[in-house]
Write an enzyme that holds these catalytic residues in place. Sequence first.
Site, PDB file in Angstrom:
ATOM      1  N   GLY A  46       0.897  -1.194  -0.143  1.00  0.00           N
ATOM      2  CA  GLY A  46       0.154  -0.007  -0.043  1.00  0.00           C
ATOM      3  C   GLY A  46       0.845   1.333  -0.009  1.00  0.00           C
ATOM      4  O   GLY A  46       2.063   1.132   0.516  1.00  0.00           O
ATOM      5  N   GLN A  51       3.140  10.176   1.134  1.00  0.00           N
ATOM      6  CA  GLN A  51       4.384   9.496   1.223  1.00  0.00           C
ATOM      7  C   GLN A  51       5.259   9.752  -0.094  1.00  0.00           C
ATOM      8  O   GLN A  51       6.222   9.511   0.163  1.00  0.00           O
ATOM      9  CB  GLN A  51       4.214   7.892   1.193  1.00  0.00           C
ATOM     10  N   CYS A  89       5.789  -0.024   7.708  1.00  0.00           N
ATOM     11  CA  CYS A  89       5.367   1.211   6.756  1.00  0.00           C
ATOM     12  C   CYS A  89       6.612   1.574   5.850  1.00  0.00           C
ATOM     13  O   CYS A  89       7.736   1.813   6.374  1.00  0.00           O
ATOM     14  CB  CYS A  89       4.807   2.383   7.584  1.00  0.00           C
ATOM     15  N   LEU A  90       6.327   2.067   4.730  1.00  0.00           N
ATOM     16  CA  LEU A  90       7.331   2.177   3.845  1.00  0.00           C
ATOM     17  C   LEU A  90       8.206   3.567   4.248  1.00  0.00           C
ATOM     18  O   LEU A  90       9.283   3.678   3.966  1.00  0.00           O
ATOM     19  CB  LEU A  90       7.145   2.413   2.338  1.00  0.00           C
ATOM     20  N   HIS A 131      -4.752   1.438   7.288  1.00  0.00           N
ATOM     21  CA  HIS A 131      -3.462   2.408   7.200  1.00  0.00           C
ATOM     22  C   HIS A 131      -3.272   3.360   6.246  1.00  0.00           C
ATOM     23  O   HIS A 131      -2.677   4.416   6.651  1.00  0.00           O
ATOM     24  CB  HIS A 131      -2.357   1.169   7.106  1.00  0.00           C
ATOM     25  N   GLU A 132      -3.689   3.074   5.155  1.00  0.00           N
ATOM     26  CA  GLU A 132      -3.455   4.188   4.191  1.00  0.00           C
ATOM     27  C   GLU A 132      -4.347   5.522   4.477  1.00  0.00           C
ATOM     28  O   GLU A 132      -4.059   6.373   4.170  1.00  0.00           O
ATOM     29  CB  GLU A 132      -4.010   3.635   2.726  1.00  0.00           C
ATOM     30  N   HIS A 135      -2.765   7.653   6.857  1.00  0.00           N
ATOM     31  CA  HIS A 135      -1.886   8.432   6.127  1.00  0.00           C
ATOM     32  C   HIS A 135      -2.249   9.724   5.675  1.00  0.00           C
ATOM     33  O   HIS A 135      -1.549  10.709   5.754  1.00  0.00           O
ATOM     34  CB  HIS A 135      -1.294   7.884   4.935  1.00  0.00           C
TER      35      HIS A 135
HETATM   36 NI    NI Z   1       2.349   3.330   5.404  1.00  0.00          NI
END
Ligand code: NI
Length: 177
Positions: A46, A51, A89-90, A131-132, A135
């Site tokens: 995701g 991000q 998380c990225l 989660h997204e 963000h």
């Molecule tokens: Ni994330």
Amino acid sequence: MAVLPIRIFGDPVLRQQARGVSRVGGVHRRLAANMTETMRVAPGVGLAGPQVGVLERIFTWEVDGEHGTVINPVIVARSEAVIEDEEGCLSLPGLAYPVERAAEVKIEGLDELGRPVALEGEGLLARVFQHEIDHLDGVLFVDRLPEPLRREAMGRLTDLSLGLASPGPGVPAEETL
Ligand code: NI
């Protein structure tokens, strides 16, 4: 398509509220393609607009061979049942903690062509959606941890951003949202 640089913890864009998209256009189709490519290369399951430095309500996802883009996503239903599972998380590389999330959610929004979409997710997909969408509100998964785990995670993030600690073992792609 292009792979976009992913913003890392400490970048203020990750803590800002993303704005709703008033008109879906060609720029969103290109952004969706680039975000999907970026997510795959990372690799993760995701990726949300902030991000990649875009403060618009858009995210991409890919779970179990299916993928998509959702613009202006809204959670319209969530199960009372919750699941706790490892989450990374990225934007927080090298960090993973168990996070409690609703086991199932239904979301609505628009796809990259501006068409209405309604999606149901359970398990990992439900986790990705929650989660997204977090963000898009400037919320990171560490904010969802109970004390004192949250304090530990924040301390570790600070050390990582200052170069005082090295990232731990890699977090599996399927846990990187
Ligand atoms: Ni994330």
